[in-house]
Design an enzyme around this catalytic site. Sequence first.
Site, PDB file in Angstrom:
ATOM      1  N   ASP A 177     -10.255   1.858  14.805  1.00 36.40           N
ATOM      2  CA  ASP A 177     -11.323   0.920  14.445  1.00 36.40           C
ATOM      3  C   ASP A 177     -10.764  -0.114  13.458  1.00 36.40           C
ATOM      4  OD1 ASP A 177     -13.788  -0.267  14.196  1.00 36.40           O
ATOM      5  OD2 ASP A 177     -14.604   1.248  12.840  1.00 36.40           O
TER       6      ASP A 177
ATOM      7  N   ASP B   5      -7.602   4.194   5.781  1.00 35.56           N
ATOM      8  CA  ASP B   5      -7.987   2.792   5.581  1.00 35.56           C
ATOM      9  C   ASP B   5      -7.145   2.223   4.448  1.00 35.56           C
ATOM     10  OD1 ASP B   5     -10.640   0.946   6.417  1.00 35.56           O
ATOM     11  OD2 ASP B   5      -9.676   0.402   4.533  1.00 35.56           O
TER      12      ASP B   5
ATOM     13  N   GLN C 263      -8.328  -8.106   0.541  1.00 38.35           N
ATOM     14  CA  GLN C 263      -9.319  -8.898   1.255  1.00 38.35           C
ATOM     15  C   GLN C 263     -10.501  -9.232   0.349  1.00 38.35           C
ATOM     16  OE1 GLN C 263     -10.339  -6.204   4.442  1.00 38.35           O
ATOM     17  NE2 GLN C 263     -10.640  -4.540   3.011  1.00 38.35           N
TER      18      GLN C 263
END
Length: 513
Positions: A366, A314, A240
Amino acid sequence: MTPSRGPQLREVWLLGATFLVAVAGLIYELIAATLSSYLLGDSVRQFSLVIGVFLAAMGLGAWLSRFVTHALPGFVWAQILLGILGGFLAPVLYFSYMLAGVVGLPLYAMLICIGVLSGMEIPLIARVLKEIGAPEFRFENVLSVDYVGALVASVAFPLLILPHLGLMSASLAFGCLNLLVAGLSLWIFRDRMGGRVWAVWGVALVLSLAALVQAERLVSVVEANLFEDDVILSETTPYQQITLTRFRDRTRLFLDYSIQFDTLDEYRYHESLVHPAMALAPRRSQVLILGGGDGMAAREVLRHADVQAVTLVDLDARVTELFAGHADLVALNGNALNDPRLMVVSQDAWAFVGESRAVYDVVIVDLPDPKSIALSKLYSLEFYGMLADRISAQGLIAVQAGSPMFARQAYWSVVQTLAATRNPQVPGQGLAVVPYHAYVPSFGDWGFVLASPRPLAPRPLQLPPGLRYMTDAIWREAQVFAPDVADMAADLNRIQSHALVGYYNEGWDYWFR
């Protein structure tokens, strides 16, 4: 150059040029697809459209190559034009988006032109090889070299090019590569080329090199206009685009140009996501956080003194590195990522949950919004089924589920998918769910869901001290939905159908496009 070595050198060069132009062509395609997914969202749709249009344009270019009378000059001119169009692909798209908010028209116009020129390359090279009398020329040899170049580009793009160059510099660098191919072809075949093409090539090369040298400045100009505040960090990872902005004491994080938090109000989001689950769970010694690489959710989890271990998963290690090591960012999450009770795992959430055999008292989900199939799978019935096996008999799962206002059907699809998830403690039944929402100024009305194997008995929240938003009264109000955001019919989100992606994009497009 001796007569015997001249043809051999030319043949070797043309095969080498085939490899180089194959690399450059696929890099342009990947840059276009990546940029369109950054700026337009829905990465699967954008990649599919870009690949389809590019391949169709290449087919058109291959057909048009028959009308090029002189193969060698045609190939050189194609390289010069590719160097210009491909090289300035990313700058044009960035500036078009910055100045006019337009991406689609320039993207596909340039993509078609680049595809047509790329499609001409192999037929023209094959014709030149025949013209110079290459011994035992075989067309499949040219195609083999072309395919190897495509493989190299596809591997190098996510691992080397994107992390180290970024999209702007990569576009310009490979434009210069096409111009280098043109220049070497001009020199090797100088006895067959005129002077005008040398002049055009020289001007194009100077302009491209100048733009490449100024690429970082161009990026800064774009970002200064795209973001309201000063950009203090901009970095492209294999996963990203990370951007951090600051105005006075206000910091904002953007991933792929979508806001993730604003320090003015992030506490509303993170307290709402974490504390209802933590307060209602009978035990909370073992906690799993999926996503949340900024450490904000971990900060709230660690407010509870009886937490013994937190596992944070993550995908992008660079995010957790920044928020664990950058002094200003560490201050935002209270040094949570360096707490001895916390362990960071850099892995895809699906893979981690599927491979893990650990059992957790609370799971905090999340993750980014389900704007693409790659993200939607992490909101699917199948994923929640695996996740249900990772919680204890009285464990709780808290999920950020998007906006019930801006994407109402998407939100309730997540709620209903969780409710339909198989219950490992009560076979034949689904999970018990509690939908709730909170107002976060940066996002608007934002929704969450609690899920557990057994229904939660209503009781006051026992909250840790120091919270700025969540109270027991706020918790009770959060479970009430106005008629315009209330429950509605929605399909379950399954990996075979991905109904959630359509709901999500339709909702946000309705409000903001």
